[in-house]
Design a protein around this motif. Structure first.
Motif, PDB file in Angstrom:
ATOM      1  N   LYS A 373       0.744  -1.358  -0.006  1.00  0.00           N
ATOM      2  CA  LYS A 373       0.130   0.103  -0.170  1.00  0.00           C
ATOM      3  C   LYS A 373       0.880   1.152   0.062  1.00  0.00           C
ATOM      4  O   LYS A 373       2.145   1.195   0.074  1.00  0.00           O
ATOM      5  CB  LYS A 373      -0.978  -0.007   1.311  1.00  0.00           C
ATOM      6  CG  LYS A 373      -0.416  -0.038   2.335  1.00  0.00           C
ATOM      7  CD  LYS A 373      -1.331  -0.127   3.855  1.00  0.00           C
ATOM      8  CE  LYS A 373      -0.476  -0.027   5.177  1.00  0.00           C
ATOM      9  NZ  LYS A 373       0.087   1.181   5.389  1.00  0.00           N
ATOM     10  N   SER A 374       0.288   2.421  -0.389  1.00  0.00           N
ATOM     11  CA  SER A 374       0.899   3.616  -0.414  1.00  0.00           C
ATOM     12  C   SER A 374       1.501   3.917   0.785  1.00  0.00           C
ATOM     13  O   SER A 374       0.594   3.831   1.998  1.00  0.00           O
ATOM     14  CB  SER A 374       0.049   4.628  -0.975  1.00  0.00           C
ATOM     15  OG  SER A 374       0.761   5.937  -0.904  1.00  0.00           O
ATOM     16  N   PRO A 375       2.622   4.583   1.152  1.00  0.00           N
ATOM     17  CA  PRO A 375       3.099   4.873   2.400  1.00  0.00           C
ATOM     18  C   PRO A 375       2.338   6.221   3.047  1.00  0.00           C
ATOM     19  O   PRO A 375       2.201   6.497   4.311  1.00  0.00           O
ATOM     20  CB  PRO A 375       4.409   5.332   2.271  1.00  0.00           C
ATOM     21  CG  PRO A 375       4.523   5.856   0.741  1.00  0.00           C
ATOM     22  CD  PRO A 375       3.495   4.934   0.127  1.00  0.00           C
ATOM     23  N   GLY A 376       1.653   7.144   2.127  1.00  0.00           N
ATOM     24  CA  GLY A 376       0.841   8.005   2.842  1.00  0.00           C
ATOM     25  C   GLY A 376       1.612   9.152   3.461  1.00  0.00           C
ATOM     26  O   GLY A 376       2.806   9.291   3.060  1.00  0.00           O
ATOM     27  N   ASN A 377       1.288   9.526   4.661  1.00  0.00           N
ATOM     28  CA  ASN A 377       1.863  10.765   5.337  1.00  0.00           C
ATOM     29  C   ASN A 377       2.926   9.998   5.885  1.00  0.00           C
ATOM     30  O   ASN A 377       4.069  10.887   6.331  1.00  0.00           O
ATOM     31  CB  ASN A 377       0.919  11.158   6.352  1.00  0.00           C
ATOM     32  CG  ASN A 377      -0.061  12.053   5.692  1.00  0.00           C
ATOM     33  OD1 ASN A 377      -0.044  12.836   4.639  1.00  0.00           O
ATOM     34  ND2 ASN A 377      -1.387  12.338   6.397  1.00  0.00           N
ATOM     35  N   GLU A 378       3.103   8.690   6.062  1.00  0.00           N
ATOM     36  CA  GLU A 378       4.338   8.089   6.508  1.00  0.00           C
ATOM     37  C   GLU A 378       5.454   7.828   5.690  1.00  0.00           C
ATOM     38  O   GLU A 378       6.529   7.403   6.227  1.00  0.00           O
ATOM     39  CB  GLU A 378       3.828   6.826   7.216  1.00  0.00           C
ATOM     40  CG  GLU A 378       3.229   6.697   8.579  1.00  0.00           C
ATOM     41  CD  GLU A 378       1.818   7.210   8.469  1.00  0.00           C
ATOM     42  OE1 GLU A 378       1.259   7.085   7.387  1.00  0.00           O
ATOM     43  OE2 GLU A 378       1.354   7.988   9.345  1.00  0.00           O
ATOM     44  N   ILE A 379       5.526   8.745   4.550  1.00  0.00           N
ATOM     45  CA  ILE A 379       6.589   8.611   3.545  1.00  0.00           C
ATOM     46  C   ILE A 379       7.946   9.285   4.213  1.00  0.00           C
ATOM     47  O   ILE A 379       8.961   9.093   3.823  1.00  0.00           O
ATOM     48  CB  ILE A 379       5.932   9.365   2.146  1.00  0.00           C
ATOM     49  CG1 ILE A 379       6.988   8.862   1.362  1.00  0.00           C
ATOM     50  CG2 ILE A 379       6.055  10.933   2.518  1.00  0.00           C
ATOM     51  CD1 ILE A 379       6.778   9.770  -0.099  1.00  0.00           C
ATOM     52  N   ASP A 380       7.592  10.283   5.134  1.00  0.00           N
ATOM     53  CA  ASP A 380       8.606  10.989   5.945  1.00  0.00           C
ATOM     54  C   ASP A 380       9.526  10.123   6.754  1.00  0.00           C
ATOM     55  O   ASP A 380      10.666  10.356   7.120  1.00  0.00           O
ATOM     56  CB  ASP A 380       8.059  12.135   6.834  1.00  0.00           C
ATOM     57  CG  ASP A 380       7.164  11.741   7.755  1.00  0.00           C
ATOM     58  OD1 ASP A 380       6.809  10.529   7.797  1.00  0.00           O
ATOM     59  OD2 ASP A 380       6.723  12.549   8.546  1.00  0.00           O
ATOM     60  N   VAL A 381       8.942   9.082   7.006  1.00  0.00           N
ATOM     61  CA  VAL A 381       9.589   7.922   7.953  1.00  0.00           C
ATOM     62  C   VAL A 381      10.752   7.143   6.878  1.00  0.00           C
ATOM     63  O   VAL A 381      11.976   7.360   7.283  1.00  0.00           O
ATOM     64  CB  VAL A 381       8.981   6.744   8.164  1.00  0.00           C
ATOM     65  CG1 VAL A 381       9.508   5.546   8.911  1.00  0.00           C
ATOM     66  CG2 VAL A 381       7.999   7.334   9.365  1.00  0.00           C
TER      67      VAL A 381
END
Length: 527
Positions: A373-381
């Motif tokens: 699934k897409s990382p969403g807002n957790e892409i900053d991790v």
């Protein structure tokens, strides 16, 4: 055939023009006039097929690639029958491509271990002697670059043969199975003493010492953290609301989710180990023609100029790299119905000329964020690793410049991101949905709720038109009102930072990217 004209730098010289005509006559000796052929100019480099007129124009304006001394793409025999052709070989002169490869390897060795790296046995430098294994491997690579593919073959060395095959595999999309089958054919067709790798894995081992190794970083299956630094020894996610195991099963060392990260620093340093590319990295400052009314290159943009004004110490050295970041999700399984989304992160150096910075060799894959699934807002991790390296690059890393023959402190800065609107929401952290969806207007976003459709309609776009525009007075086609408001002034990076610096972020490192909104001046990752 006389090819001395290829070394003439003045393309208006009569001898050069005559050489171009003779080349085209040779290339079309067995072809019809309107047929397209690979263009050997410095820009197309035999990758683009062009008509005869276009090829002639490119050769007269761009010049021919000087290392293309054997016209194998235009009908010349792959292996010359007449070994006594003094024009072609001279007095046993080494092939230009092989010479370029050897020069590049010497520059890479000098960049990594200094001028005396090849004679390390006689050196008293402790730092050089500490890297014996690395230099031994690289010296072996250099020997492979000089070793003939088989006795009597002066065209291909062991290394250049493998590099050429791997290049063709990438450009043509060969599968590993077909590549291995081709190697099997070569082993039977060539003499027994030919040093042909047995498989694709052996071919990769041969060039492994060139560098560019990837890092596999374990990640929480719910995108909470990366298992690195203080979390490297943990077997479960440190997030109290998650606590998912790191590995697939107890006692197993197989991770549930892995981030593939490709370090940026060695790739930027490698750009300067090739004299031609090192020279091209100065193009934006030394060769770009600037005009206030024309935008030919990102260096002409207001974001670039504003950045130079903010950081004159960075702008004074044209070798410092300006980067753009691009990302988007895609389904690697093509048109299948599998709901899988993988996110590649690309970096593009904009120091180069427009016809080079958009080419595949200069698109740096920084990381592959796994699905499903897409990382969403957790892409900053996942961006944490890249941010650490960009912070290091902002301070500078020692780099060897093959063009000047000297070392310098290479710095890099990320100026902007390239993405669609949904990806913008993930990268910036600003929600592009709801009553404040516009990243420019923010709290001043004008929207109307459509109760029957249960959607929001954004109607405030007229405020960005000229004040005397006729649409500002229209009522019926819009929301029933005139609109003479002034445009919203976009916030600067410092103003955005002032708004968000007191926000609490849970389970995330304090480092984060200061993104810019459209029509703003860019930023530097240096928080």
């Amino acid at each position: 055939m006389d090819k001395t004209w290829m070394k003439i730098s003045n393309r208006k010289d009569k001898a050069y023009e005559l050489g171009v005509k003779n080349f085209l006559k040779f290339a079309y000796s067995q072809k019809v006039e309107n047929q397209k052929i690979p263009c050997p100019c410095t820009q197309c480099n035999n990758f683009c097929n062009q008509t005869k007129t276009v090829v002639e124009d490119h050769l007269l304006t761009q010049g021919i690639r000087k290392s293309y001394t054997r016209w194998i793409h235009h009908g010349e025999q792959f292996r010359h029958q007449n070994c006594g052709d003094s024009t072609e070989h001279g007095d046993g002169e080494e092939d230009s491509d092989t010479k370029d490869l050897n020069d590049m390897l010497h520059d890479i060795g000098t960049a990594q271990w200094g001028d005396n790296w090849a004679g390390r046995e006689e050196s008293t430098d402790d730092s050089l002697n500490a890297n014996h294994s690395d230099t031994d491997n690289f010296l072996k690579l250099l020997e492979d670059a000089k070793k003939e593919l088989y006795p009597g073959n002066h065209f291909y060395s062991k290394l250049s043969f493998v590099v050429t095959l791997l290049h063709l595999k990438t450009m043509s999309g060969w599968t590993i199975k077909s590549f291995n089958a081709l190697l099997e054919i070569f082993r039977h067709a060539l003499p027994p003493e030919a040093t042909v790798p047995k498989s694709f894995a052996d071919a990769k081992k041969l060039i492994r010492d060139l560098g560019f190794k990837s890092e596999k970083i374990h990640a929480c299956v719910n995108d909470c953290v990366l298992f690195r630094k203080e979390n490297e020894i943990l077997d479960t996610c440190p997030n109290l609301n998650c606590k998912e195991p790191r590995y697939k099963m107890a006692g197993s060392r197989v991770p549930r989710k892995v981030l593939r990260y490709f370090p940026l620093k060695p790739r930027l340093q490698r750009l300067y180990t090739h004299k031609e590319i090192a020279s091209d990295m100065r193009w934006h400052k030394e060769k770009c023609v600037h005009d206030d009314n024309i935008m030919r290159h990102p260096a002409d943009s207001e974001a670039w100029k504003h950045f130079d004004r903010l950081h004159p110490d960075f702008a004074v050295d044209p070798r410092n790299v300006r980067l753009g970041l691009a990302t988007d999700g895609f389904n690697p399984f093509g048109t299948m119905s599998s709901a899988y989304s993988i996110w590649p992160i690309y970096l593009v150096p904009y120091n180069l000329s427009p016809w080079k910075c958009m080419r595949d060799p200069f698109f740096f894959l920084s990381m592959l964020i796994p699905g499903p699934k897409s990382p969403g807002n957790e892409i900053d991790v996942y961006m944490e690793t890249l941010i650490d390296e960009l912070n290091e690059m902002w301070l500078g890393v020692e780099t060897y410049d093959a063009y000047s023959g000297k070392k310098f402190d290479l710095r890099a800065a990320l100026l902007w991101t390239i993405n669609d609107f949904p990806a913008y929401a993930m990268l910036s952290g600003w929600s592009t949905k709801g009553y404040q969806a516009c990243p420019i207007c923010m709290v001043e976003t004008t929207c109307v709720h459509l109760p029957r459709r249960k959607k929001l309609c954004y109607t405030g776009h007229r405020r960005f038109l000229p004040i005397d525009h006729s649409w500002r007075r229209e009522k019926k086609p819009f929301n029933g009102n005139v609109d003479f408001r002034n445009p919203v002034a976009p916030l600067s990076g410092n103003e955005i930072l002032d708004q968000v610096q007191n926000m609490e972020r849970l389970s995330l490192p304090q480092l984060w990217i200061l993104k810019t909104k459209p029509k703003t001046t860019g930023c530097v990752i240096k928080i």
